[in-house]
Design a protein around this motif. Structure first.
Motif, PDB file in Angstrom:
ATOM      1  N   TYR A  36       0.807  -1.219   0.000  1.00 32.94           N
ATOM      2  CA  TYR A  36       0.000   0.000   0.000  1.00 32.94           C
ATOM      3  C   TYR A  36       0.843   1.272   0.000  1.00 32.94           C
ATOM      4  N   GLN A  37       2.156   1.123   0.205  1.00 31.93           N
ATOM      5  CA  GLN A  37       3.051   2.276   0.146  1.00 31.93           C
ATOM      6  C   GLN A  37       3.752   2.352  -1.207  1.00 31.93           C
ATOM      7  N   ASN A  38       3.206   1.633  -2.179  1.00 33.60           N
ATOM      8  CA  ASN A  38       3.730   1.611  -3.552  1.00 33.60           C
ATOM      9  C   ASN A  38       5.138   1.019  -3.655  1.00 33.60           C
ATOM     10  N   LYS A  39       5.490   0.163  -2.705  1.00 37.35           N
ATOM     11  CA  LYS A  39       6.792  -0.500  -2.745  1.00 37.35           C
ATOM     12  C   LYS A  39       6.621  -1.922  -3.290  1.00 37.35           C
ATOM     13  N   PRO A  40       7.564  -2.380  -4.144  1.00 37.03           N
ATOM     14  CA  PRO A  40       7.449  -3.735  -4.699  1.00 37.03           C
ATOM     15  C   PRO A  40       7.564  -4.796  -3.619  1.00 37.03           C
ATOM     16  N   VAL A  41       6.808  -5.871  -3.781  1.00 37.96           N
ATOM     17  CA  VAL A  41       6.842  -6.992  -2.839  1.00 37.96           C
ATOM     18  C   VAL A  41       7.596  -8.136  -3.499  1.00 37.96           C
ATOM     19  N   ALA A  42       8.835  -8.350  -3.073  1.00 44.14           N
ATOM     20  CA  ALA A  42       9.650  -9.428  -3.623  1.00 44.14           C
ATOM     21  C   ALA A  42       9.339 -10.747  -2.917  1.00 44.14           C
ATOM     22  N   GLY A  43       9.537 -11.868  -3.615  1.00 44.09           N
ATOM     23  CA  GLY A  43       9.317 -13.179  -3.024  1.00 44.09           C
ATOM     24  C   GLY A  43       7.864 -13.498  -2.762  1.00 44.09           C
ATOM     25  N   MET A  50       7.405 -16.829  -8.466  1.00 48.45           N
ATOM     26  CA  MET A  50       7.649 -15.860  -7.403  1.00 48.45           C
ATOM     27  C   MET A  50       7.991 -14.518  -8.034  1.00 48.45           C
ATOM     28  N   THR A  51       7.651 -13.433  -7.331  1.00 45.71           N
ATOM     29  CA  THR A  51       8.010 -12.101  -7.828  1.00 45.71           C
ATOM     30  C   THR A  51       9.496 -11.847  -7.612  1.00 45.71           C
ATOM     31  N   ASP A  52      10.077 -11.029  -8.506  1.00 49.72           N
ATOM     32  CA  ASP A  52      11.493 -10.692  -8.385  1.00 49.72           C
ATOM     33  C   ASP A  52      11.668  -9.492  -7.471  1.00 49.72           C
ATOM     34  N   ALA A  53      12.872  -8.921  -7.453  1.00 49.51           N
ATOM     35  CA  ALA A  53      13.171  -7.798  -6.557  1.00 49.51           C
ATOM     36  C   ALA A  53      12.327  -6.571  -6.867  1.00 49.51           C
ATOM     37  N   ASN A  54      11.824  -6.477  -8.097  1.00 45.73           N
ATOM     38  CA  ASN A  54      10.970  -5.346  -8.494  1.00 45.73           C
ATOM     39  C   ASN A  54       9.483  -5.644  -8.341  1.00 45.73           C
ATOM     40  N   GLY A  55       9.172  -6.798  -7.766  1.00 43.66           N
ATOM     41  CA  GLY A  55       7.772  -7.176  -7.575  1.00 43.66           C
ATOM     42  C   GLY A  55       7.108  -7.713  -8.820  1.00 43.66           C
ATOM     43  N   GLN A  56       7.874  -7.930  -9.878  1.00 41.79           N
ATOM     44  CA  GLN A  56       7.306  -8.381 -11.144  1.00 41.79           C
ATOM     45  C   GLN A  56       7.255  -9.910 -11.209  1.00 41.79           C
ATOM     46  N   PHE A  57       6.267 -10.413 -11.931  1.00 40.08           N
ATOM     47  CA  PHE A  57       6.131 -11.866 -12.093  1.00 40.08           C
ATOM     48  C   PHE A  57       5.721 -12.201 -13.521  1.00 40.08           C
ATOM     49  N   TYR A  58       5.970 -13.454 -13.873  1.00 41.37           N
ATOM     50  CA  TYR A  58       5.601 -13.944 -15.207  1.00 41.37           C
ATOM     51  C   TYR A  58       5.152 -15.394 -15.077  1.00 41.37           C
ATOM     52  N   LEU A  59       3.948 -15.673 -15.560  1.00 41.31           N
ATOM     53  CA  LEU A  59       3.417 -17.037 -15.599  1.00 41.31           C
ATOM     54  C   LEU A  59       3.349 -17.484 -17.049  1.00 41.31           C
ATOM     55  N   LYS A  60       3.899 -18.661 -17.326  1.00 40.40           N
ATOM     56  CA  LYS A  60       3.936 -19.152 -18.697  1.00 40.40           C
ATOM     57  C   LYS A  60       2.550 -19.526 -19.205  1.00 40.40           C
TER      58      LYS A  60
END
Length: 285
Positions: A36-43, A50-60
Protein backbone atom coordinates in the motif's frame (compact mmCIF):
# COMPACT_ATOMS: atom_id res chain seq x y z
CA UNK A 1 -9.29 -52.24 -55.66
CA UNK A 2 -11.88 -52.13 -52.87
CA UNK A 3 -9.32 -53.30 -50.33
CA UNK A 4 -6.98 -50.51 -51.38
CA UNK A 5 -9.74 -47.89 -51.02
CA UNK A 6 -10.70 -49.36 -47.65
CA UNK A 7 -7.13 -49.09 -46.36
CA UNK A 8 -6.85 -45.52 -47.64
CA UNK A 9 -10.12 -44.63 -45.91
CA UNK A 10 -8.92 -46.34 -42.72
CA UNK A 11 -5.61 -44.48 -42.75
CA UNK A 12 -7.32 -41.12 -43.33
CA UNK A 13 -9.85 -41.81 -40.55
CA UNK A 14 -7.15 -42.77 -38.06
CA UNK A 15 -5.14 -39.69 -39.00
CA UNK A 16 -8.12 -37.41 -38.44
CA UNK A 17 -8.98 -39.05 -35.13
CA UNK A 18 -5.42 -38.77 -33.91
CA UNK A 19 -5.01 -35.17 -35.11
CA UNK A 20 -5.15 -32.69 -32.27
CA UNK A 21 -6.19 -29.07 -31.80
CA UNK A 22 -4.28 -26.86 -29.40
CA UNK A 23 -6.49 -25.22 -26.77
CA UNK A 24 -5.68 -22.49 -24.23
CA UNK A 25 -5.77 -23.39 -20.53
CA UNK A 26 -4.14 -20.18 -19.31
CA UNK A 27 -2.56 -17.22 -21.12
CA UNK A 28 0.89 -15.97 -20.21
CA UNK A 29 0.31 -13.58 -17.29
CA UNK A 30 2.51 -10.63 -16.32
CA UNK A 31 2.13 -8.07 -13.56
CA UNK A 32 3.66 -6.32 -10.58
CA UNK A 33 2.88 -6.81 -6.88
CA UNK A 34 3.16 -3.76 -4.62
CA UNK A 35 2.17 -2.94 -1.04
CA UNK A 36 0.00 0.00 0.00
CA UNK A 37 3.05 2.28 0.15
CA UNK A 38 3.73 1.61 -3.55
CA UNK A 39 6.79 -0.50 -2.74
CA UNK A 40 7.45 -3.74 -4.70
CA UNK A 41 6.84 -6.99 -2.84
CA UNK A 42 9.65 -9.43 -3.62
CA UNK A 43 9.32 -13.18 -3.02
CA UNK A 44 5.54 -13.13 -3.35
CA UNK A 45 4.11 -16.41 -4.62
CA UNK A 46 1.89 -15.98 -7.68
CA UNK A 47 0.63 -19.30 -9.01
CA UNK A 48 3.71 -21.47 -9.52
CA UNK A 49 6.18 -18.55 -9.69
CA UNK A 50 7.65 -15.86 -7.40
CA UNK A 51 8.01 -12.10 -7.83
CA UNK A 52 11.49 -10.69 -8.39
CA UNK A 53 13.17 -7.80 -6.56
CA UNK A 54 10.97 -5.35 -8.49
CA UNK A 55 7.77 -7.18 -7.57
CA UNK A 56 7.31 -8.38 -11.14
CA UNK A 57 6.13 -11.87 -12.09
CA UNK A 58 5.60 -13.94 -15.21
CA UNK A 59 3.42 -17.04 -15.60
CA UNK A 60 3.94 -19.15 -18.70
CA UNK A 61 1.16 -19.89 -21.13
CA UNK A 62 -0.46 -23.29 -20.61
CA UNK A 63 -2.07 -25.23 -23.46
CA UNK A 64 -3.62 -28.67 -23.94
CA UNK A 65 -4.57 -30.78 -26.95
CA UNK A 66 -8.00 -32.07 -27.97
CA UNK A 67 -8.85 -34.57 -30.72
CA UNK A 68 -9.96 -32.89 -33.93
CA UNK A 69 -13.09 -34.95 -34.71
CA UNK A 70 -14.83 -34.59 -31.29
CA UNK A 71 -14.06 -30.87 -31.28
CA UNK A 72 -15.80 -30.46 -34.65
CA UNK A 73 -19.13 -31.49 -33.13
CA UNK A 74 -19.00 -28.70 -30.53
CA UNK A 75 -18.95 -26.06 -33.30
CA UNK A 76 -17.44 -23.49 -30.93
CA UNK A 77 -14.31 -22.86 -28.89
CA UNK A 78 -14.31 -24.17 -25.30
CA UNK A 79 -14.53 -21.81 -22.31
CA UNK A 80 -11.44 -20.54 -20.51
CA UNK A 81 -11.29 -20.33 -16.73
CA UNK A 82 -8.23 -20.01 -14.55
CA UNK A 83 -7.42 -18.91 -11.00
CA UNK A 84 -3.99 -18.29 -9.50
CA UNK A 85 -3.33 -17.57 -5.81
CA UNK A 86 -1.26 -14.65 -4.55
CA UNK A 87 0.42 -15.45 -1.23
CA UNK A 88 3.04 -13.71 0.86
CA UNK A 89 3.77 -14.11 4.57
CA UNK A 90 2.49 -11.11 6.49
CA UNK A 91 -0.02 -10.15 3.80
CA UNK A 92 -3.64 -11.02 3.08
CA UNK A 93 -4.20 -13.71 0.46
CA UNK A 94 -5.54 -12.75 -2.95
CA UNK A 95 -6.28 -14.49 -6.21
CA UNK A 96 -6.22 -13.80 -9.93
CA UNK A 97 -9.31 -15.19 -11.63
CA UNK A 98 -10.69 -14.88 -15.13
CA UNK A 99 -13.40 -16.50 -17.24
CA UNK A 100 -14.03 -16.20 -20.98
CA UNK A 101 -16.87 -18.10 -22.57
CA UNK A 102 -14.93 -19.00 -25.74
CA UNK A 103 -11.43 -18.08 -24.56
CA UNK A 104 -10.06 -21.59 -24.95
CA UNK A 105 -9.90 -21.11 -28.70
CA UNK A 106 -7.20 -18.41 -28.59
CA UNK A 107 -4.10 -19.15 -30.65
CA UNK A 108 -0.61 -19.66 -29.24
CA UNK A 109 0.99 -16.59 -27.74
CA UNK A 110 -2.06 -15.41 -25.72
CA UNK A 111 -1.08 -12.94 -22.99
CA UNK A 112 -2.70 -11.03 -20.13
CA UNK A 113 -1.00 -7.99 -18.57
CA UNK A 114 -2.44 -7.32 -15.12
CA UNK A 115 -0.45 -4.13 -14.50
CA UNK A 116 -0.04 -3.41 -10.76
CA UNK A 117 -1.76 -5.40 -8.03
CA UNK A 118 -1.73 -3.91 -4.52
CA UNK A 119 -1.77 -6.28 -1.55
CA UNK A 120 -2.53 -5.37 2.04
CA UNK A 121 -0.55 -6.32 5.14
CA UNK A 122 -2.35 -8.29 7.83
CA UNK A 123 -3.73 -5.94 10.51
CA UNK A 124 -2.67 -2.89 8.48
CA UNK A 125 -4.50 0.20 9.74
CA UNK A 126 -6.08 2.30 7.01
CA UNK A 127 -6.03 6.06 7.57
CA UNK A 128 -9.06 7.53 5.84
CA UNK A 129 -7.32 10.81 5.09
CA UNK A 130 -4.62 8.96 3.11
CA UNK A 131 -7.10 7.66 0.56
CA UNK A 132 -10.25 9.77 0.65
CA UNK A 133 -8.96 12.64 -1.49
CA UNK A 134 -9.27 11.07 -4.88
CA UNK A 135 -11.44 10.78 -7.98
CA UNK A 136 -14.27 8.39 -7.13
CA UNK A 137 -16.77 6.63 -9.32
CA UNK A 138 -19.90 5.72 -7.35
CA UNK A 139 -22.65 3.29 -8.25
CA UNK A 140 -25.83 4.30 -6.46
CA UNK A 141 -29.58 3.98 -6.42
CA UNK A 142 -31.96 6.81 -7.24
CA UNK A 143 -31.87 8.37 -3.77
CA UNK A 144 -28.10 7.95 -3.29
CA UNK A 145 -28.70 5.96 -0.09
CA UNK A 146 -25.61 3.77 -0.45
CA UNK A 147 -22.61 4.69 -2.61
CA UNK A 148 -20.26 1.97 -3.84
CA UNK A 149 -17.13 3.78 -4.97
CA UNK A 150 -13.87 2.93 -6.71
CA UNK A 151 -10.90 5.07 -7.64
CA UNK A 152 -8.49 4.84 -10.58
CA UNK A 153 -6.39 2.14 -8.85
CA UNK A 154 -9.31 -0.28 -8.66
CA UNK A 155 -9.06 -3.58 -10.52
CA UNK A 156 -11.93 -6.10 -10.35
CA UNK A 157 -9.50 -8.98 -9.82
CA UNK A 158 -7.79 -7.09 -6.97
CA UNK A 159 -10.86 -6.20 -4.94
CA UNK A 160 -9.76 -5.71 -1.33
CA UNK A 161 -13.08 -7.04 -0.11
CA UNK A 162 -12.85 -10.08 -2.43
CA UNK A 163 -16.58 -9.60 -2.74
CA UNK A 164 -18.29 -10.57 -5.98
CA UNK A 165 -21.34 -8.68 -4.75
CA UNK A 166 -19.37 -5.42 -4.55
CA UNK A 167 -17.85 -5.87 -8.00
CA UNK A 168 -21.26 -6.70 -9.47
CA UNK A 169 -22.76 -3.52 -8.04
CA UNK A 170 -19.94 -1.49 -9.55
CA UNK A 171 -20.19 -3.18 -12.93
CA UNK A 172 -23.95 -3.09 -13.33
CA UNK A 173 -25.04 -0.40 -10.91
CA UNK A 174 -27.84 -0.42 -8.38
CA UNK A 175 -30.75 -0.48 -10.80
CA UNK A 176 -34.22 0.52 -9.80
CA UNK A 177 -37.49 0.46 -11.71
CA UNK A 178 -38.48 3.68 -13.44
CA UNK A 179 -42.05 4.07 -14.63
CA UNK A 180 -42.14 5.87 -17.96
CA UNK A 181 -44.68 8.68 -18.19
CA UNK A 182 -44.43 8.86 -21.98
CA UNK A 183 -45.34 6.42 -24.70
CA UNK A 184 -43.36 6.05 -27.93
CA UNK A 185 -46.67 6.29 -29.79
CA UNK A 186 -50.35 5.47 -29.29
CA UNK A 187 -49.83 1.76 -29.96
CA UNK A 188 -47.68 1.38 -26.85
CA UNK A 189 -48.48 1.55 -23.19
CA UNK A 190 -46.12 3.22 -20.70
CA UNK A 191 -43.53 0.70 -19.59
CA UNK A 192 -41.10 0.26 -16.72
CA UNK A 193 -37.38 0.67 -17.29
CA UNK A 194 -34.27 0.05 -15.25
CA UNK A 195 -32.28 3.14 -14.29
CA UNK A 196 -28.58 2.94 -13.48
CA UNK A 197 -27.14 5.88 -11.53
CA UNK A 198 -23.42 6.70 -11.62
CA UNK A 199 -21.91 9.61 -9.69
CA UNK A 200 -18.37 10.77 -10.51
CA UNK A 201 -16.98 12.77 -7.57
CA UNK A 202 -13.57 14.38 -7.05
CA UNK A 203 -12.82 15.11 -3.37
CA UNK A 204 -10.15 17.73 -2.66
CA UNK A 205 -8.18 18.30 0.53
CA UNK A 206 -9.38 21.93 0.71
CA UNK A 207 -12.93 20.69 1.39
CA UNK A 208 -14.36 21.20 -2.09
CA UNK A 209 -15.68 18.66 -4.55
CA UNK A 210 -16.80 18.45 -8.15
CA UNK A 211 -19.22 15.87 -9.42
CA UNK A 212 -21.28 14.63 -12.32
CA UNK A 213 -24.34 12.46 -11.83
CA UNK A 214 -25.52 10.36 -14.77
CA UNK A 215 -28.79 8.44 -14.92
CA UNK A 216 -28.86 5.87 -17.72
CA UNK A 217 -32.17 4.29 -18.65
CA UNK A 218 -32.06 0.70 -19.83
CA UNK A 219 -34.99 -0.70 -21.77
CA UNK A 220 -36.25 -4.26 -21.35
CA UNK A 221 -35.04 -6.41 -24.22
CA UNK A 222 -38.46 -7.64 -25.32
CA UNK A 223 -39.78 -4.11 -25.78
CA UNK A 224 -36.63 -2.92 -27.52
CA UNK A 225 -36.80 -5.88 -29.88
CA UNK A 226 -40.45 -5.10 -30.68
CA UNK A 227 -39.63 -1.48 -31.45
CA UNK A 228 -36.62 -2.49 -33.60
CA UNK A 229 -38.81 -4.78 -35.65
CA UNK A 230 -41.57 -2.21 -36.15
CA UNK A 231 -39.61 0.98 -36.73
CA UNK A 232 -36.22 -0.35 -37.89
CA UNK A 233 -34.43 1.69 -35.25
CA UNK A 234 -33.65 1.34 -31.56
CA UNK A 235 -35.87 3.13 -29.06
CA UNK A 236 -34.03 4.68 -26.13
CA UNK A 237 -34.55 7.22 -23.38
CA UNK A 238 -31.95 9.98 -23.20
CA UNK A 239 -29.58 9.85 -20.22
CA UNK A 240 -29.99 12.35 -17.41
CA UNK A 241 -26.82 14.28 -16.61
CA UNK A 242 -26.19 16.78 -13.82
CA UNK A 243 -22.93 18.61 -13.01
CA UNK A 244 -22.41 19.62 -9.39
CA UNK A 245 -19.78 21.33 -7.27
CA UNK A 246 -19.71 22.39 -3.66
CA UNK A 247 -18.18 21.85 -0.25
CA UNK A 248 -17.97 18.95 2.18
CA UNK A 249 -16.69 18.27 5.70
CA UNK A 250 -14.79 15.17 6.74
CA UNK A 251 -14.76 14.09 10.38
CA UNK A 252 -13.56 10.67 11.58
CA UNK A 253 -15.92 8.19 9.90
CA UNK A 254 -18.36 10.67 8.32
CA UNK A 255 -18.57 12.91 5.27
CA UNK A 256 -21.10 15.74 5.14
CA UNK A 257 -21.87 17.20 1.70
CA UNK A 258 -23.70 20.45 1.03
CA UNK A 259 -27.06 20.60 -0.72
CA UNK A 260 -25.50 20.65 -4.18
CA UNK A 261 -24.61 16.97 -3.76
CA UNK A 262 -28.19 16.00 -3.03
CA UNK A 263 -31.16 18.00 -1.85
CA UNK A 264 -31.32 16.63 1.67
CA UNK A 265 -29.76 14.21 4.14
CA UNK A 266 -26.20 14.51 2.93
CA UNK A 267 -24.40 12.96 5.87
CA UNK A 268 -22.69 9.72 4.94
CA UNK A 269 -21.03 7.18 7.18
CA UNK A 270 -17.85 5.58 5.83
CA UNK A 271 -18.73 1.91 6.21
CA UNK A 272 -15.60 0.73 4.44
CA UNK A 273 -12.57 2.31 2.82
CA UNK A 274 -9.39 0.90 1.39
CA UNK A 275 -6.84 1.85 -1.21
CA UNK A 276 -9.20 1.22 -4.10
CA UNK A 277 -12.74 1.20 -2.72
CA UNK A 278 -15.10 3.11 -0.47
CA UNK A 279 -18.65 2.37 0.70
CA UNK A 280 -20.75 5.26 1.99
CA UNK A 281 -24.12 4.85 3.71
CA UNK A 282 -26.39 7.85 4.10
CA UNK A 283 -27.25 8.70 7.68
CA UNK A 284 -30.38 10.36 9.02
CA UNK A 285 -28.32 12.35 11.51
Amino acid sequence: MYKKLFFIFLIVSVSLLSACISRLARPAITGTIQDYQNKPVAGCKVGETMTDANGQFYLKEIRYNKFFIPEMFYMEAPPLHYMEKIEKEGFLNYSIEAFHRFGGGQSKGATANLDTIYIKRINEVIKVEDFIYSNWKFAANKNLDTLYGTNTNFRPYNSVTNSRDFVQKMDYGLDYKFRSAKKPDTTWSAESYDLKTTYFVSLHSNGTYRGKKIGKYQNPWKHRREYDRTYRESYSIADDSLNTSGKFKFSKDKIVFDEAFNRSKNTYKIDSIDRDIIILTRSNN
